[in-house]
Every structure is written in C-alpha cells, then in structure tokens.
Design a protein around this motif. Structure first.
Motif, PDB file in Angstrom:
ATOM      1  N   ALA A 123      57.189  41.884  30.723  1.00  0.00           N
ATOM      2  CA  ALA A 123      56.387  43.078  30.972  1.00  0.00           C
ATOM      3  C   ALA A 123      55.062  42.731  31.652  1.00  0.00           C
ATOM      4  O   ALA A 123      54.598  43.458  32.530  1.00  0.00           O
ATOM      5  N   ALA A 124      54.454  41.611  31.262  1.00  0.00           N
ATOM      6  CA  ALA A 124      53.188  41.198  31.881  1.00  0.00           C
ATOM      7  C   ALA A 124      53.375  40.956  33.370  1.00  0.00           C
ATOM      8  O   ALA A 124      52.555  41.378  34.201  1.00  0.00           O
ATOM      9  N   LEU A 125      54.460  40.263  33.738  1.00  0.00           N
ATOM     10  CA  LEU A 125      54.753  40.021  35.148  1.00  0.00           C
ATOM     11  C   LEU A 125      55.023  41.321  35.894  1.00  0.00           C
ATOM     12  O   LEU A 125      54.565  41.520  37.028  1.00  0.00           O
ATOM     13  N   LEU A 126      55.757  42.224  35.259  1.00  0.00           N
ATOM     14  CA  LEU A 126      56.093  43.479  35.921  1.00  0.00           C
ATOM     15  C   LEU A 126      54.846  44.314  36.199  1.00  0.00           C
ATOM     16  O   LEU A 126      54.598  44.746  37.329  1.00  0.00           O
ATOM     17  N   PHE A 127      54.039  44.558  35.148  1.00  0.00           N
ATOM     18  CA  PHE A 127      52.912  45.473  35.317  1.00  0.00           C
ATOM     19  C   PHE A 127      51.820  44.864  36.199  1.00  0.00           C
ATOM     20  O   PHE A 127      51.105  45.593  36.893  1.00  0.00           O
ATOM     21  N   ALA A 128      51.681  43.548  36.195  1.00  0.00           N
ATOM     22  CA  ALA A 128      50.751  42.919  37.126  1.00  0.00           C
ATOM     23  C   ALA A 128      51.209  43.139  38.565  1.00  0.00           C
ATOM     24  O   ALA A 128      50.387  43.358  39.465  1.00  0.00           O
ATOM     25  N   SER A 129      52.526  43.093  38.797  1.00  0.00           N
ATOM     26  CA  SER A 129      53.041  43.284  40.159  1.00  0.00           C
ATOM     27  C   SER A 129      52.755  44.688  40.680  1.00  0.00           C
ATOM     28  O   SER A 129      52.701  44.906  41.884  1.00  0.00           O
ATOM     29  N   LEU A 130      52.560  45.643  39.769  1.00  0.00           N
ATOM     30  CA  LEU A 130      52.273  47.029  40.147  1.00  0.00           C
ATOM     31  C   LEU A 130      50.777  47.307  40.235  1.00  0.00           C
ATOM     32  O   LEU A 130      50.371  48.424  40.562  1.00  0.00           O
ATOM     33  N   HIS A 131      49.970  46.287  39.953  1.00  0.00           N
ATOM     34  CA  HIS A 131      48.517  46.467  39.839  1.00  0.00           C
ATOM     35  C   HIS A 131      47.817  45.454  40.745  1.00  0.00           C
ATOM     36  O   HIS A 131      47.555  44.330  40.333  1.00  0.00           O
ATOM     37  N   PRO A 132      47.504  45.811  41.971  1.00  0.00           N
ATOM     38  CA  PRO A 132      46.882  44.858  42.894  1.00  0.00           C
ATOM     39  C   PRO A 132      45.611  44.237  42.330  1.00  0.00           C
ATOM     40  O   PRO A 132      44.832  44.905  41.647  1.00  0.00           O
ATOM     41  N   ASP A 133      45.436  42.960  42.602  1.00  0.00           N
ATOM     42  CA  ASP A 133      44.261  42.168  42.189  1.00  0.00           C
ATOM     43  C   ASP A 133      44.233  41.855  40.693  1.00  0.00           C
ATOM     44  O   ASP A 133      43.238  41.330  40.198  1.00  0.00           O
ATOM     45  N   SER A 134      45.306  42.154  39.987  1.00  0.00           N
ATOM     46  CA  SER A 134      45.367  41.788  38.572  1.00  0.00           C
ATOM     47  C   SER A 134      45.962  40.391  38.425  1.00  0.00           C
ATOM     48  O   SER A 134      46.353  39.754  39.414  1.00  0.00           O
ATOM     49  N   LEU A 135      46.021  39.917  37.189  1.00  0.00           N
ATOM     50  CA  LEU A 135      46.560  38.582  36.905  1.00  0.00           C
ATOM     51  C   LEU A 135      47.518  38.663  35.731  1.00  0.00           C
ATOM     52  O   LEU A 135      47.215  39.314  34.722  1.00  0.00           O
ATOM     53  N   ALA A 136      48.669  38.018  35.868  1.00  0.00           N
ATOM     54  CA  ALA A 136      49.661  37.966  34.790  1.00  0.00           C
ATOM     55  C   ALA A 136      49.590  36.615  34.091  1.00  0.00           C
ATOM     56  O   ALA A 136      49.486  35.576  34.749  1.00  0.00           O
ATOM     57  N   VAL A 191      48.655  39.730  43.731  1.00  0.00           N
ATOM     58  CA  VAL A 191      48.583  39.493  42.290  1.00  0.00           C
ATOM     59  C   VAL A 191      48.583  37.989  42.051  1.00  0.00           C
ATOM     60  O   VAL A 191      49.101  37.214  42.876  1.00  0.00           O
ATOM     61  N   ARG A 192      47.994  37.560  40.941  1.00  0.00           N
ATOM     62  CA  ARG A 192      47.959  36.145  40.589  1.00  0.00           C
ATOM     63  C   ARG A 192      48.743  35.959  39.289  1.00  0.00           C
ATOM     64  O   ARG A 192      48.748  36.826  38.412  1.00  0.00           O
ATOM     65  N   VAL A 193      49.382  34.788  39.149  1.00  0.00           N
ATOM     66  CA  VAL A 193      50.185  34.491  37.969  1.00  0.00           C
ATOM     67  C   VAL A 193      49.770  33.138  37.402  1.00  0.00           C
ATOM     68  O   VAL A 193      49.709  32.145  38.135  1.00  0.00           O
ATOM     69  N   VAL A 194      49.465  33.115  36.106  1.00  0.00           N
ATOM     70  CA  VAL A 194      49.266  31.863  35.368  1.00  0.00           C
ATOM     71  C   VAL A 194      50.445  31.761  34.400  1.00  0.00           C
ATOM     72  O   VAL A 194      50.496  32.469  33.397  1.00  0.00           O
ATOM     73  N   TYR A 195      51.411  30.924  34.737  1.00  0.00           N
ATOM     74  CA  TYR A 195      52.709  30.860  34.054  1.00  0.00           C
ATOM     75  C   TYR A 195      52.674  29.723  33.030  1.00  0.00           C
ATOM     76  O   TYR A 195      52.414  28.573  33.380  1.00  0.00           O
ATOM     77  N   ILE A 196      52.930  30.055  31.755  1.00  0.00           N
ATOM     78  CA  ILE A 196      52.933  29.064  30.685  1.00  0.00           C
ATOM     79  C   ILE A 196      54.339  28.977  30.103  1.00  0.00           C
ATOM     80  O   ILE A 196      54.904  29.989  29.667  1.00  0.00           O
TER      81      ILE A 196
END
Length: 618
Positions: A123-136, A191-196
C-alpha cells in the motif's frame, strides 16, 4: 467523503470517513512538523482481538513527523480476513482512489512519507505512486499480488470480491483494482522509494525485491537496505526502523540515502527490547533510611514544623508525598516535578532527579503527583489535578509552607516533559522564582492523544477525544501558551532538545505567544534524536549556575555560555533592557523568538549597537 472534503480544518485524533457507507478509521497526530508519515499496517495476527488496527506508534514517537494512522476497512467487513492490502472489496471497489484523495487532503503542504510492512508496504508503494513528490518506505513488501504465493491473496479475492480462485491452485484472477506495482513503477514517476528488505525472507527476496529491482526505474530508488533481520518474513527491529524513519524525516532533501550509516541492529534477536509498561505499585520502603513522617491531612501537614525525608498525608482519599532534603545554610531551593511514570516496575511515590542536586549547595523538594494514585495504569497527569483534588489551587500553598520551613530565599522550579509543564505553571505563581523546564509540554491537549484521553477519563470523567480538547480547559489550566501570554513575574530558562517533536508542537507556540515583558531565556542543543533530555551532568551545570545567580536570574546569560535571552521586562530591577530588531507583520510587532533564529539583538544602553550572538555573554 463530500463532508470530509468540505471541512476547513483537518480532524485531530481518531476519526472515521464513510466510504460507500462503510467507515474507514484514521487517527491523526498533528505535531506541527513539515513532514507527515502515513502508517499502513500489515496482515493482522490471531493475537489482534480488536479493530481498528494501527501500527507505528513506537517507531515514530521520536521522529519529527506528523502521524496519520490508517486501518484497512476490508478487515471490518469480512471478519475472517487477515489482510486486504488497502485495495478494497466489492463493497468498496474504489477504495484505493478514495484513500488517495484523503491522504492528499491530510498531507497537503507537507512532505509525505508512506510507510508500511508487508501488505502495508504494498500500500505504501501504491499510494506514493499516486502522490507526486512523496516518498515510500516499504518493508518486506509484496509488489505483485497475482504472483504472491500466500493463500491470503486467494482468500482476499474470494471473500472480499466474491471471486472463485481455488485455494490449492496457483491460478489467481485479480479484481479490477491495482495489484501489479511492477507495471506501475515501470512508468516514469515523480516519487522516491526507500526499500527495506530482510535478506532472511527468501520468498520476498526472490519474488518481490528482485522483481521490483529489475522492473522499477532506477531514478525511483532513493535508498535500499538489504538487512539480516532473521529467518523468514520478519521485519527489522523497532530500533532499526525508528532510526531509518528518523534518517529520512530529518533529511533536508530526498535525494539518495545511505542506510548503511544506521547504527541500530536490524536483527531483533540482537536488540534488547525496552521494558514494557507495567502497572505501578505503591512502596515507600526505600525511603525508610531517609526518615518518614505521616500526617492526617493537608491541614495537619501545614500546621506542623517540616520534617526532612518523606512526608505523607491523606489528600482527599489518596496519599500525597513530598521528599525533602535540606542543606545547612543553603539559600536556594529546587522544587522538582517528575515526568510520565513509564517503564517496568515503577513504584509510587514516584520521584526523579534525587541525585541531581547532591553536589549543589541547595535544598531539594521532590513532589509526587497524587493523581497517579487514582489508577495503577495512569502514567501522566501533569500535576494538573483531578475532580477530587484541586491541585493547582492547593499545591502552591503546600510549596509555600515547605519553602518557608527550609528558609528558602531563591526558588527554582525544575521538571522534564510533564514535569516541565508543572515547573512552568507553579513557578508563575511565585514572583521572582525561576522555572527550568526540560522539553516541556506547554499545552496538555497537544500531547499524545492516548495519554491525554487517559488523563481526561480517569481524572475528570471525560470520555471522548473531542471532548477532552474542549472540556479540559474548563476544569484545569492546561494551556500555558495562553497563561504566559499575560505578563508573569517569574523568570523562565527553557531547555529544549532541537530534534524533539516538542519543538514544533510545544516550544514554538509557547515562545510565539509569550508576552515580550516576560523574562525568558532559552537553551537548545542536540542530545539524541527525539524526546530526550540533556545528559545529567549538563542539567547539573545549569542548575548550579542558577543557584550561583543568588536570585538575579539575568546572570544566567553570563554564567552559562549556552543561555540565550529571548525576552525581558525592562521595568524589572536588575534586568538589562533588550529589544528585538526582528519584526513580523503577522505577529503585529517584535518577534520575541527571533533570538533562536540567530537574528541581531540590541541593547538600549549601547545605542542599539548590534550584539555578537556568539559572544559568551550573550
């Protein structure tokens, strides 16, 4: 949804929005920061007995973020489901779209982090993709539900969407919602992603992380942490996740993140968990050697000579405890108020800082908040009283008696966090005294809603969250920003850790409203990430310097190099007159807080010549 979007102000605390006539539960904790984190939960475990389920309180407690907790409504509709990926159901087919609208409304004007574990990571990845300039910040996420081997996917499609995927088959038809994030992240996204990802989670390493890395555009990956958190689908330790969130939230810009610099161990087996809160118990045995005196009631205590050691009297049905230590020929007295009584094996009466004054020539008076005696599970009550004990009226009388009995000439009121609130309040009732609050709350209702609600309910019989904000001001002084808006005759040495969320939520509102004629000084520094006080030796230095002022608190700026003058009353004897060069139209004149921003200060007796802000004297 329409009613929610028409509201001028954002809701605070728990709230629900009806989507397709089904409630979606949220909780918003606005702490005054420029960054908001949206926290999305994973699958529920059999241990979860009550919904809604929120996650992330502990790992975000000390992060400089506002917090929006979200519960997946599909779990309320279908009680036998463990997860729904925040992807909706036949009863809420457009849930993803509606949640995106709500998230954008709640985070408008803020940097936004979407954080989630496993299904919440999806869900974090999805909603970040719909929200420009956000970070997942997904942790062990699924990225393509059709290829996820868990039977939970088939159960979700069948139960929530009325499909007919066989539980023992690898074939899964998907409902008409977004379930393939590989396709989403193949497209150019702002969008930016910090993947753990836990390397011990072999299934997710192979089928989700590897697939995401191969498909996602490299520009989206701002940081990757492949860490050993243990065998299987387990998340890294809370300490590691807390540090990772703080690392991202405190970054000036969201470019690239080197998560290898994090110091916390991701492996839960190697991290010692902090002690869980346990009910407090009353035990005075440790004060046997100090001497103990018992009185019938408050009147009996006030009518007799003060004894050193522990004094206890009945205060409208519960014990009131005071610990007194007197030093020969000491002219100053420090009155100490304790913070929240959190942790394991806490005993009452609860005193803190009993060793802080050992090396200082000062009397010490330690107070225990009698409201904690009302309920073993009550942790915090700000010395603000309850429906049976009008403490804010009675405690000044008690303190005056103690100060007179020890022969105190100079009074210092000291406390951290909730104790800092009390120090600020009670010092204002003693003209010429000094308040030394450490990371204080300055408005009770601006603290964590769970703690405020517990205090309001146990102490005042106020049940609902929205009622606590409106009803508490009617029964007790809970807003010191308003209290100090009028001139006060005490002095304040405000001590604040600059990475604490209290800066935005408590310190800045206090200093912005603080009357410019109030003598106010500020000490700020970095003493850990979050709500952490200065080291004990540093606090001891400040208190020693205060004692040496001999009641002339304006000397603090000379006696300690970290003390900055914020505002001052030019008419008070012995205090030099300062005016501020910084004006703000919206503030209607001089900004008393400008000193903390490093603007110029001026002394009237030096013909308005600028003062060097780096001078040890100023």
């Amino acid at each position: 949804m329409d009613e929610f979007l028409k509201q001028d102000e954002l809701p605070s605390g728990p709230f629900s929005v009806l989507i397709d006539e089904i409630p979606v539960d949220f909780e918003y904790d606005d702490r005054g920061f420029d960054t908001t984190i949206v926290l999305l939960h994973p699958a529920i475990s059999p241990k979860i007995e009550k919904l809604p389920m929120f996650i992330g309180r502990a790992i975000t407690q000390n992060a400089p973020v506002n917090r929006l907790f979200v519960a997946d409504p599909t779990l309320n509709i279908h009680g036998d489901l463990e997860t729904g990926w925040f992807a909706g159901s036949s009863a809420q087919p457009n849930l993803q779209t509606h949640l995106n609208v709500i998230f954008r409304r709640m985070t408008a004007g803020k940097r936004t982090i979407y954080f989630g574990l496993s299904a919440g990571g999806f869900a974090a990845l999805l909603f970040a993709s719909l929200h420009p300039d956000s970070l997942a910040m997904p942790v062990n996420p699924q990225v393509q539900l059709a290829d996820h081997s868990s039977p939970r996917v088939r159960k979700w499609t069948n139960v929530a969407w009325g499909m007919n995927n066989k539980l023992d088959s690898d074939t899964k038809a998907m409902p008409p919602v977004e379930t393939d994030l590989l396709a989403v992240y193949e497209e150019p996204l702002k969008v930016r992603v910090v993947y753990i990802q836990n390397t011990g989670d072999r299934d997710h390493m192979k089928n989700h992380w590897s697939a995401f890395k191969a498909k996602a555009r490299p520009q989206a990956l701002a940081g990757v942490a492949l860490v050993d958190a243990g065998e299987g689908h387990v998340a890294p330790s809370e300490a590691y996740l807390a540090e990772a969130i703080n690392h991202v939230a405190t970054a000036d810009s969201w470019g690239r993140f080197n998560l290898k610099t994090l110091k916390s161990s991701p492996n839960r087996a190697t991290v010692k968990s902090p002690p869980k809160d346990t009910p407090t118990q009353r035990d005075t045995s440790r004060y046997d050697s100090a001497g103990k005196s018992t009185y019938a009631d408050m009147s009996d205590f006030l009518s007799q000579p003060l004894a050193t050691g522990l004094s206890t009297f009945d205060y409208h049905g519960t014990p009131f405890d005071i610990l007194v230590r007197k030093k020969e020929n000491a002219k100053a007295t420090i009155v100490v108020f304790h913070p929240a009584a959190t942790g394991a094996n806490i005993t009452r009466p609860y005193f803190v800082g009993t060793s802080l004054t050992d090396k200082i020539d000062v009397n010490a008076v330690f107070l225990a908040d009698p409201s904690l005696e009302l309920d073993d599970n009550l942790r915090i009550s700000w010395f603000a009283g309850n429906s049976k004990q009008q403490l804010q009226q009675d405690l000044p009388i008690i303190i005056r008696h103690v100060l007179d009995e020890v022969g105190s000439e100079n009074h210092i009121f000291y406390g951290a966090s909730a104790g800092g609130f009390a120090a600020l309040y009670y010092s204002s009732l003693f003209p010429g005294s000094l308040a030394v609050p450490i990371n204080p709350q300055t408005r009770i209702s601006n603290y964590g809603q769970t703690f405020v609600d517990a205090y309001a309910k146990i102490c005042w019989g106020i049940d609902e969250t929205q009622e606590s904000k409106t009803e508490l001001p009617k029964v007790t002084t809970e807003d010191l920003t308003e209290h100090y808006q009028t001139p006060q005759k005490n002095s304040v040495l405000y001590v604040q850790n600059d990475t604490d969320w209290h800066v935005k939520k408590h310190m800045e509102p206090f200093l912005e409203k603080n009357n410019t004629r109030n003598h106010t000084m500020l000490v700020s520094g970095t003493w850990g990430n979050g709500h952490f006080p200065p080291p004990a030796n540093y606090q001891e230095e400040l208190l020693r310097a205060a004692v040496l002022c001999d009641g002339d608190w304006a000397q603090m700026a000379e006696r300690h190099p970290d003390v900055k003058v914020v505002s001052i009353d030019p008419d008070r004897d012995g205090i030099p007159s300062l005016v501020c060069s910084c004006t703000r139209p919206e503030a209607g004149g001089a900004n008393p807080y400008c000193v903390s921003h490093g603007t110029a200060k001026y002394r009237q007796d030096e013909e308005h010549s600028p003062i060097d802000e780096h001078s040890p004297k100023y």
